[in-house]
Design a protein around this motif. Structure first.
Motif, PDB file in Angstrom:
ATOM      1  N   VAL A   1      -7.493 -34.446 -33.513  1.00  0.00           N
ATOM      2  CA  VAL A   1      -7.991 -35.143 -34.694  1.00  0.00           C
ATOM      3  C   VAL A   1      -9.277 -35.876 -34.336  1.00  0.00           C
ATOM      4  CG1 VAL A   1      -7.541 -37.003 -36.314  1.00  0.00           C
ATOM      5  CG2 VAL A   1      -5.714 -35.416 -35.712  1.00  0.00           C
ATOM      6  N   GLN A   2     -10.273 -35.701 -35.191  1.00  0.00           N
ATOM      7  CA  GLN A   2     -11.555 -36.382 -34.948  1.00  0.00           C
ATOM      8  C   GLN A   2     -12.095 -36.962 -36.236  1.00  0.00           C
ATOM      9  OE1 GLN A   2     -14.281 -33.606 -33.012  1.00  0.00           O
ATOM     10  NE2 GLN A   2     -14.126 -34.830 -31.169  1.00  0.00           N
ATOM     11  N   LEU A   3     -12.730 -38.114 -36.098  1.00  0.00           N
ATOM     12  CA  LEU A   3     -13.453 -38.716 -37.201  1.00  0.00           C
ATOM     13  C   LEU A   3     -14.883 -38.932 -36.737  1.00  0.00           C
ATOM     14  CD1 LEU A   3     -10.871 -41.421 -38.342  1.00  0.00           C
ATOM     15  CD2 LEU A   3     -11.362 -39.274 -39.476  1.00  0.00           C
ATOM     16  N   GLN A   4     -15.817 -38.469 -37.529  1.00  0.00           N
ATOM     17  CA  GLN A   4     -17.224 -38.580 -37.167  1.00  0.00           C
ATOM     18  C   GLN A   4     -17.932 -39.408 -38.223  1.00  0.00           C
ATOM     19  OE1 GLN A   4     -18.626 -37.050 -34.370  1.00  0.00           O
ATOM     20  NE2 GLN A   4     -20.578 -38.034 -34.796  1.00  0.00           N
ATOM     21  N   ALA A   5     -18.328 -40.612 -37.850  1.00  0.00           N
ATOM     22  CA  ALA A   5     -19.062 -41.479 -38.773  1.00  0.00           C
ATOM     23  C   ALA A   5     -20.550 -41.267 -38.581  1.00  0.00           C
ATOM     24  CB  ALA A   5     -18.700 -42.941 -38.533  1.00  0.00           C
ATOM     25  N   SER A   6     -21.290 -41.267 -39.676  1.00  0.00           N
ATOM     26  CA  SER A   6     -22.735 -41.088 -39.601  1.00  0.00           C
ATOM     27  C   SER A   6     -23.393 -41.767 -40.790  1.00  0.00           C
ATOM     28  CB  SER A   6     -23.084 -39.599 -39.580  1.00  0.00           C
ATOM     29  OG  SER A   6     -22.647 -38.968 -40.765  1.00  0.00           O
ATOM     30  N   GLY A   7     -24.721 -41.862 -40.722  1.00  0.00           N
ATOM     31  CA  GLY A   7     -25.483 -42.389 -41.850  1.00  0.00           C
ATOM     32  C   GLY A   7     -26.040 -43.774 -41.663  1.00  0.00           C
ATOM     33  N   GLY A   8     -25.771 -44.392 -40.537  1.00  0.00           N
ATOM     34  CA  GLY A   8     -26.287 -45.730 -40.308  1.00  0.00           C
ATOM     35  C   GLY A   8     -27.797 -45.727 -40.135  1.00  0.00           C
ATOM     36  N   GLY A   9     -28.365 -46.921 -40.120  1.00  0.00           N
ATOM     37  CA  GLY A   9     -29.800 -47.022 -39.934  1.00  0.00           C
ATOM     38  C   GLY A   9     -30.285 -48.444 -40.046  1.00  0.00           C
ATOM     39  N   LEU A  10     -31.606 -48.557 -40.026  1.00  0.00           N
ATOM     40  CA  LEU A  10     -32.273 -49.851 -40.143  1.00  0.00           C
ATOM     41  C   LEU A  10     -32.971 -49.910 -41.494  1.00  0.00           C
ATOM     42  CD1 LEU A  10     -33.527 -52.515 -39.023  1.00  0.00           C
ATOM     43  CD2 LEU A  10     -35.318 -51.075 -38.001  1.00  0.00           C
ATOM     44  N   LEU A  11     -32.703 -50.955 -42.250  1.00  0.00           N
ATOM     45  CA  LEU A  11     -33.362 -51.061 -43.540  1.00  0.00           C
ATOM     46  C   LEU A  11     -33.519 -52.511 -43.948  1.00  0.00           C
ATOM     47  CD1 LEU A  11     -30.872 -50.003 -46.359  1.00  0.00           C
ATOM     48  CD2 LEU A  11     -30.162 -50.484 -44.023  1.00  0.00           C
ATOM     49  N   GLN A  12     -34.319 -52.717 -44.978  1.00  0.00           N
ATOM     50  CA  GLN A  12     -34.620 -54.065 -45.447  1.00  0.00           C
ATOM     51  C   GLN A  12     -33.548 -54.551 -46.417  1.00  0.00           C
ATOM     52  OE1 GLN A  12     -38.594 -53.904 -47.068  1.00  0.00           O
ATOM     53  NE2 GLN A  12     -39.525 -54.186 -45.060  1.00  0.00           N
ATOM     54  N   PRO A  13     -33.426 -55.854 -46.559  1.00  0.00           N
ATOM     55  CA  PRO A  13     -32.484 -56.392 -47.544  1.00  0.00           C
ATOM     56  C   PRO A  13     -32.737 -55.830 -48.927  1.00  0.00           C
ATOM     57  CG  PRO A  13     -33.285 -58.134 -46.126  1.00  0.00           C
ATOM     58  CD  PRO A  13     -34.088 -56.911 -45.783  1.00  0.00           C
ATOM     59  N   GLY A  14     -31.652 -55.559 -49.621  1.00  0.00           N
ATOM     60  CA  GLY A  14     -31.760 -54.978 -50.955  1.00  0.00           C
ATOM     61  C   GLY A  14     -31.712 -53.463 -50.967  1.00  0.00           C
ATOM     62  N   GLY A  15     -31.786 -52.866 -49.807  1.00  0.00           N
ATOM     63  CA  GLY A  15     -31.779 -51.415 -49.717  1.00  0.00           C
ATOM     64  C   GLY A  15     -30.394 -50.817 -49.838  1.00  0.00           C
ATOM     65  N   SER A  16     -30.351 -49.490 -49.811  1.00  0.00           N
ATOM     66  CA  SER A  16     -29.092 -48.749 -49.945  1.00  0.00           C
ATOM     67  C   SER A  16     -28.931 -47.755 -48.809  1.00  0.00           C
ATOM     68  CB  SER A  16     -29.060 -47.988 -51.280  1.00  0.00           C
ATOM     69  OG  SER A  16     -29.095 -48.879 -52.373  1.00  0.00           O
ATOM     70  N   LEU A  17     -27.691 -47.473 -48.521  1.00  0.00           N
ATOM     71  CA  LEU A  17     -27.368 -46.539 -47.450  1.00  0.00           C
ATOM     72  C   LEU A  17     -26.038 -45.894 -47.785  1.00  0.00           C
ATOM     73  CD1 LEU A  17     -28.993 -46.074 -44.823  1.00  0.00           C
ATOM     74  CD2 LEU A  17     -27.432 -47.647 -43.680  1.00  0.00           C
ATOM     75  N   ARG A  18     -25.871 -44.646 -47.413  1.00  0.00           N
ATOM     76  CA  ARG A  18     -24.572 -43.990 -47.597  1.00  0.00           C
ATOM     77  C   ARG A  18     -24.034 -43.544 -46.248  1.00  0.00           C
ATOM     78  NH1 ARG A  18     -22.896 -38.543 -50.949  1.00  0.00           N
ATOM     79  NH2 ARG A  18     -23.862 -37.555 -49.118  1.00  0.00           N
ATOM     80  N   LEU A  19     -22.889 -44.061 -45.908  1.00  0.00           N
ATOM     81  CA  LEU A  19     -22.212 -43.644 -44.689  1.00  0.00           C
ATOM     82  C   LEU A  19     -21.251 -42.502 -45.009  1.00  0.00           C
ATOM     83  CD1 LEU A  19     -21.300 -47.107 -43.099  1.00  0.00           C
ATOM     84  CD2 LEU A  19     -23.423 -45.799 -42.929  1.00  0.00           C
ATOM     85  N   SER A  20     -21.094 -41.615 -44.046  1.00  0.00           N
ATOM     86  CA  SER A  20     -20.157 -40.503 -44.182  1.00  0.00           C
ATOM     87  C   SER A  20     -19.152 -40.537 -43.050  1.00  0.00           C
ATOM     88  CB  SER A  20     -20.896 -39.166 -44.158  1.00  0.00           C
ATOM     89  OG  SER A  20     -21.798 -39.055 -45.229  1.00  0.00           O
ATOM     90  N   CYS A  21     -17.946 -40.117 -43.350  1.00  0.00           N
ATOM     91  CA  CYS A  21     -16.896 -40.012 -42.340  1.00  0.00           C
ATOM     92  C   CYS A  21     -16.279 -38.625 -42.487  1.00  0.00           C
ATOM     93  CB  CYS A  21     -15.844 -41.092 -42.533  1.00  0.00           C
ATOM     94  SG  CYS A  21     -14.450 -40.987 -41.376  1.00  0.00           S
TER      95      CYS A  21
END
Length: 129
Positions: A1-21
Motif C-alpha cells: 500500500v502506498q500513498l503519494q502526496a503531491s502539489g505543494g509549493g511556495l506561494l503568496q498569501p491569498g493564493g490557491s493550491l491543490r494537493l493530490s493524494c
C-alpha cells in the motif's frame, strides 16, 4: 500500500493550491483519507477527512470555508483544494488512509492520528510574502 502526496509549493498569501493524494495497493476502496499538516515545532494537526462511502467530510475550524476535500475513486486519488492561503497554513502536508472507513473525529482534538494506518511522505506548502 502506498500513498503519494503531491502539489505543494511556495506561494503568496491569498493564493490557491491543490494537493493530490494518489493511493495504490489497496484491495478495497472503503477507506477514509485524511489530510494532516505539521509545522516546525508543532504537533501534527488533522486538517480534513473524506470518508469512503457517503463522502462525508470534515474540516478543522481554521480551514473551513477555504479548503475543500474531494475524492475520485476511479483514479484512487483524493484532492485538497486550498484557497485563500495564509502564512499560518505553512506546513508539511501529509495524506493518510484509515481502513476504518468513516472519518473519526474526536471532540476537542479533531482527527486522531492513531486511526490512520498508512501515511504518505508529505509535501511542503509555504505561504509567504
Amino acid at each position: 500500500v502506498q500513498l503519494q502526496a503531491s502539489g505543494g509549493g511556495l506561494l503568496q498569501p491569498g493564493g490557491s493550491l491543490r494537493l493530490s493524494c494518489a493511493a495504490s495497493g489497496f484491495t478495497r476502496d472503503d477507506y477514509a483519507i485524511g489530510w494532516f499538516r505539521q509545522a516546525p515545532g508543532k504537533e501534527r494537526e488533522g486538517v480534513s477527512c473524506i470518508s469512503s462511502s457517503d463522502r462525508t467530510t470534515y474540516y478543522t475550524g481554521s480551514v473551513k470555508g477555504r479548503f475543500t476535500i474531494s475524492r475520485d475513486n476511479a483514479k484512487n486519488t483524493v484532492y485538497l483544494q486550498m484557497n485563500s492561503l495564509k502564512p499560518e497554513d505553512t506546513a508539511v502536508y501529509y495524506c493518510a488512509a484509515s481502513l476504518f472507513g468513516p472519518c473519526t473525529v474526536v471532540v476537542g482534538t479533531g482527527l486522531p492520528v492513531y486511526e490512520y494506518d498508512y501515511w504518505g511522505q508529505g509535501t511542503q506548502v509555504t505561504v509567504s510574502s
